[in-house]
Enzyme design. Sequence first.
Site, PDB file in Angstrom:
ATOM      1  N   LYS A   1       0.822  -1.039  -0.035  1.00 26.72           N
ATOM      2  CA  LYS A   1       0.024   0.023  -0.084  1.00 26.72           C
ATOM      3  C   LYS A   1       0.870   0.976  -0.086  1.00 26.72           C
ATOM      4  O   LYS A   1       2.000   1.222   0.609  1.00 26.72           O
ATOM      5  CB  LYS A   1      -0.919  -0.010   1.109  1.00 26.72           C
ATOM      6  CG  LYS A   1      -1.804  -0.977   1.393  1.00 26.72           C
ATOM      7  CD  LYS A   1      -2.979  -0.888   0.479  1.00 26.72           C
ATOM      8  CE  LYS A   1      -3.898  -2.292   0.401  1.00 26.72           C
ATOM      9  NZ  LYS A   1      -5.263  -2.185  -0.392  1.00 26.72           N
TER      10      LYS A   1
ATOM     11  N   HIS B   1      -7.332 -12.594  -7.858  1.00 24.78           N
ATOM     12  CA  HIS B   1      -7.949 -11.762  -7.076  1.00 24.78           C
ATOM     13  C   HIS B   1      -9.505 -11.718  -7.850  1.00 24.78           C
ATOM     14  O   HIS B   1      -9.532 -12.115  -8.887  1.00 24.78           O
ATOM     15  CB  HIS B   1      -7.525 -10.481  -7.219  1.00 24.78           C
ATOM     16  CG  HIS B   1      -7.656  -9.341  -6.462  1.00 24.78           C
ATOM     17  ND1 HIS B   1      -9.002  -8.785  -6.332  1.00 24.78           N
ATOM     18  CD2 HIS B   1      -7.163  -8.762  -5.017  1.00 24.78           C
ATOM     19  CE1 HIS B   1      -8.989  -7.643  -5.425  1.00 24.78           C
ATOM     20  NE2 HIS B   1      -8.030  -7.847  -4.763  1.00 24.78           N
TER      21      HIS B   1
HETATM   22  C1  RUB Z   1      -6.777  -5.347   0.871  1.00 22.82           C
HETATM   23  C2  RUB Z   1      -7.693  -4.949  -0.356  1.00 22.82           C
HETATM   24  C3  RUB Z   1      -7.949  -6.156  -1.350  1.00 22.82           C
HETATM   25  C4  RUB Z   1      -9.314  -6.802  -0.783  1.00 22.82           C
HETATM   26  C5  RUB Z   1     -10.393  -7.027  -1.598  1.00 22.82           C
HETATM   27  O1  RUB Z   1      -6.316  -3.975   1.478  1.00 22.82           O
HETATM   28  O2  RUB Z   1      -8.170  -4.100  -0.421  1.00 22.82           O
HETATM   29  O3  RUB Z   1      -8.012  -5.818  -2.605  1.00 22.82           O
HETATM   30  O4  RUB Z   1      -8.652  -7.978  -0.434  1.00 22.82           O
HETATM   31  O5  RUB Z   1     -11.240  -8.068  -1.096  1.00 22.82           O
HETATM   32  P1  RUB Z   1      -6.481  -3.877   2.990  1.00 22.82           P
HETATM   33  P2  RUB Z   1     -11.501  -9.401  -1.178  1.00 22.82           P
HETATM   34  O6  RUB Z   1      -5.842  -4.961   3.714  1.00 22.82           O
HETATM   35  O7  RUB Z   1      -5.661  -2.660   3.247  1.00 22.82           O
HETATM   36  O8  RUB Z   1      -8.094  -3.592   3.303  1.00 22.82           O
HETATM   37  O9  RUB Z   1     -10.189 -10.025  -0.754  1.00 22.82           O
HETATM   38  O10 RUB Z   1     -12.756  -9.889  -0.106  1.00 22.82           O
HETATM   39  O11 RUB Z   1     -11.993  -9.702  -2.599  1.00 22.82           O
END
Ligand code: RUB
Length: 409
Positions: free
Chosen positions: A150, A266
């Site tokens: 991040k 993802h």
């Molecule tokens: C993680 C983040 C990912 C999520 C998406 O960042 O935003 O893209 O995993 O959701 P943070 P999912 O840890 O800062 O929130 O995994 O449920 O598809």
Amino acid sequence: MTIDYLALGEELEPEEYVICEYRVKSDLDIETAGYRIAEEESTGTWTHPTTLSDDIFSKYGAKVVKAEGDMVTIGYPIVDFSGEIGGIPQILSIVAGNLFGLDSLKGVRLEELQLPRVVVERYPGPQFGIEGLRDVLDRPEKPLVGTIVKPKIGLPPKEFADYVYEAGRGGLTNSKDDETLVDQDFCPLEDRVNSVSETLDRLEEEGHLMIHAHNISTSAHEILEAADLALENGARQLMVDVLTVGFSGLQALAEDPSVDVPLHVHRAMHGALTRNPEHGISMAVISTLCRIAGGDALHIGTYGAGKMHADISHELRCKDILTQDMYGIKKMMPVSSGGLHPGVIFDLMEKSGNDVQIQAGGGVSGHPKGIRAGAKAMVQAVDAAYQGISAEEYAEDHEELRLALETWM
Ligand code: RUB
């Protein structure tokens, strides 16, 4: 023979049909609603085509075998899915095609997709799966613990790799690109992979094994080239945004002999399909398709512990789909990610068990003492839960965890 798609009560031979469960909202009675789907998606149309013979209907027509409450079960004969080409696009065009737009249905949701062996065997399935990922990381039992670098976008390759180094020094087993980062000017894929690969080699020399998933989500005609570029520069893992790329992109990577690293999947955009309980496609179905297409790890949610909308029973169902027996193909690693931090890990692991990859982006980089401390706090939270100890108790003699709990609880 009269043409009738209703075959209520008939026991379907699971080796001969693709069997789907749909939740339906309609002013029609549930049997008629099921009939409309079976008709539209197999041999019919809105009226009786004069070209539809009894013979064609009996061989290729779908069957509504159950219609109760708001659920219908429909079996599609496997011959409808035969042929050398077609693949997952063809499966979806049948079981999840025009039916979503039928005006007679106010809502319809594909909840479950059961594929016969002969169909599953056409696909690669996971190359590594849970066991393979554990072997690569020499981590036989505990959950994998990772981070997402991040901010999502903005860091140049050197700073990006520095983040990964700090995360590794804090003890994380995994890190990854975010879903929106691919090859932007400020952090081109080639430079990023190079910098991260050097970092992972350095960590390994220092005694720590770690992998990083590089996002190569791109257009179909470029994805294998992007994979080659990443692999030539030392990538240990690749990532795809499976819904924006398409299941075929994932399958193309899994089937390419040069792609000899795990594939992290993802699910960005899934909420458009999965979130409405009355319309769309469930994450369970997406999980089934990702597993046959050859993904090694898939985001399935955080069982209510994080920032993303969750339906715990659905997430548990996805975990089952990734890990239950599926005609001998490897098990896929469930990934829990999105809004996680050390304070929620105990509750998460009560539901996930140990076969999970836990990831925190903000929950690492937002730690008041920085990334290394944030990584340590996550590792400590996982170690505590693994031993059945609450985070609060473990924090009494683990400073990084204590600070994390003070910050986020
Ligand atoms: C993680 C983040 C990912 C999520 C998406 O960042 O935003 O893209 O995993 O959701 P943070 P999912 O840890 O800062 O929130 O995994 O449920 O598809």
